[in-house]
Design an enzyme around this catalytic site. Sequence first.
Site, PDB file in Angstrom:
ATOM      1  CG  ASP A  37      -0.261   8.223 -77.415  1.00 26.87           C
ATOM      2  OD1 ASP A  37      -1.100   8.146 -78.323  1.00 26.87           O
ATOM      3  OD2 ASP A  37      -0.369   9.038 -76.472  1.00 26.87           O
TER       4      ASP A  37
ATOM      5  CD  GLU B 263      -0.405  17.075 -84.678  1.00 30.08           C
ATOM      6  OE1 GLU B 263      -1.554  16.631 -84.763  1.00 30.08           O
ATOM      7  OE2 GLU B 263      -0.019  17.733 -83.688  1.00 30.08           O
TER       8      GLU B 263
ATOM      9  NE  ARG C  68     -12.426   2.935 -71.954  1.00 32.23           N
ATOM     10  CZ  ARG C  68     -11.348   2.148 -71.951  1.00 32.23           C
ATOM     11  NH1 ARG C  68     -11.118   1.336 -70.935  1.00 32.23           N
ATOM     12  NH2 ARG C  68     -10.495   2.161 -72.950  1.00 32.23           N
TER      13      ARG C  68
ATOM     14  CG  ASN D 200      -3.373   8.568 -82.371  1.00 31.32           C
ATOM     15  OD1 ASN D 200      -4.265   9.413 -82.560  1.00 31.32           O
ATOM     16  ND2 ASN D 200      -2.569   8.628 -81.316  1.00 31.32           N
TER      17      ASN D 200
ATOM     18  N   GLY E 213     -10.613  19.404 -85.092  1.00 28.48           N
ATOM     19  CA  GLY E 213     -10.675  18.722 -86.388  1.00 28.48           C
ATOM     20  C   GLY E 213      -9.751  19.276 -87.450  1.00 28.48           C
ATOM     21  CB  SER E 214      -6.712  21.393 -87.512  1.00 29.72           C
ATOM     22  OG  SER E 214      -5.759  20.736 -86.720  1.00 29.72           O
ATOM     23  CG  ASN E 215      -4.247  16.330 -87.396  1.00 28.72           C
ATOM     24  OD1 ASN E 215      -3.279  16.196 -88.142  1.00 28.72           O
ATOM     25  ND2 ASN E 215      -4.155  16.820 -86.168  1.00 28.72           N
TER      26      ASN E 215
ATOM     27  CG  HIS F 240       1.129  11.527 -79.540  1.00 31.09           C
ATOM     28  ND1 HIS F 240       0.095  11.664 -78.627  1.00 31.09           N
ATOM     29  CD2 HIS F 240       2.273  11.815 -78.880  1.00 31.09           C
ATOM     30  CE1 HIS F 240       0.607  12.011 -77.458  1.00 31.09           C
ATOM     31  NE2 HIS F 240       1.916  12.109 -77.585  1.00 31.09           N
TER      32      HIS F 240
HETATM   33  C1  GAR Z   1      -3.555  17.197 -82.421  1.00 34.37           C
HETATM   34  O1  GAR Z   1      -2.451  17.967 -82.046  1.00 34.37           O
HETATM   35  C2  GAR Z   1      -3.278  15.728 -82.177  1.00 34.37           C
HETATM   36  O2  GAR Z   1      -1.967  15.369 -82.432  1.00 34.37           O
HETATM   37  C3  GAR Z   1      -3.608  15.615 -80.718  1.00 34.37           C
HETATM   38  O3  GAR Z   1      -4.765  16.388 -80.540  1.00 34.37           O
HETATM   39  C4  GAR Z   1      -4.758  17.452 -81.500  1.00 34.37           C
HETATM   40  C5  GAR Z   1      -6.053  17.430 -82.255  1.00 34.37           C
HETATM   41  O4  GAR Z   1      -6.137  18.559 -83.066  1.00 34.37           O
HETATM   42  N1  GAR Z   1      -3.833  14.263 -80.335  1.00 34.37           N
HETATM   43  C6  GAR Z   1      -3.362  13.738 -79.211  1.00 34.37           C
HETATM   44  O5  GAR Z   1      -2.776  14.373 -78.373  1.00 34.37           O
HETATM   45  C7  GAR Z   1      -3.661  12.271 -79.037  1.00 34.37           C
HETATM   46  N2  GAR Z   1      -2.885  11.712 -77.982  1.00 34.37           N
HETATM   47  P1  GAR Z   1      -7.224  18.619 -84.218  1.00 34.37           P
HETATM   48  O6  GAR Z   1      -8.578  18.274 -83.576  1.00 34.37           O
HETATM   49  O7  GAR Z   1      -7.179  20.032 -84.690  1.00 34.37           O
HETATM   50  O8  GAR Z   1      -6.824  17.626 -85.266  1.00 34.37           O
END
Ligand code: GAR
Length: 222
Positions: free
Chosen positions: A151, A180, A71, A113, A18-20, A115
Amino acid sequence: MTSAATPLGLGVLASGRGSNLQAILEACARPGFPARVVVVVSDRERAQALDRARAAGVEARFVNPKDFPDREAYDLALVRELEARRAGLVCLAGFMRILTAGFVRAYAGRILNVHPSLLPAFPGLAAQRQALEYGVKLAGATVHVVDEGVDTGPVVLQSSVPVHPDDTEESLSARILVEEHRLYPEAIRLFAEGRLTISGRKVVVRAAGRPGAGAPASEASL
Ligand code: GAR
């Protein structure tokens, strides 16, 4: 278009660290930011993202995939959670499930999203490892509109970082993550300010303060 008085409601879907999400929460806390997180939903009960939401006073929901037959049914439940809180934009932030067509249609043009690659290079899992194995000299981050592919949707913002000869997956991931965290709140701001228009597979970003040019019929404002 929303105003500071009526910020855009964000529904964030996250599976892990969850850093984003944290970057989004911090952006939303800044004065004048035109959006706020109305709910965080996770498919993992112990996702750190849920703890981050609670710490910020945001509703945190675990929706267990095992409670649904398929799903499609699971994604329908997610849509209900989001609609019930009037989320106007869905932000995938490390959400490690592929959305069904039903979900994408319900929020068409209103799902972003992030990526960890310069799409269309290295879609899917472990993008940073793919970049290292391929030997590229530049890597980066992409925020894109989600369509029914993996993606593949129109690119909103991208930022590149160098790949160093001694990089590990961890060191490259950390460098990309800084981008990001910068790009995602910026993309949300642009969306909330009504400055994004999708034209075919391109996203046109309108400069601040310029009125909309009146998009042709083939274009749609996001
Ligand atoms: C991030 O690097 C994001 O870009 C990636 O997962 C990580 C989540 O980090 N997402 C993907 O690869 C999606 N295809 P976070 O939980 O710390 O935000």
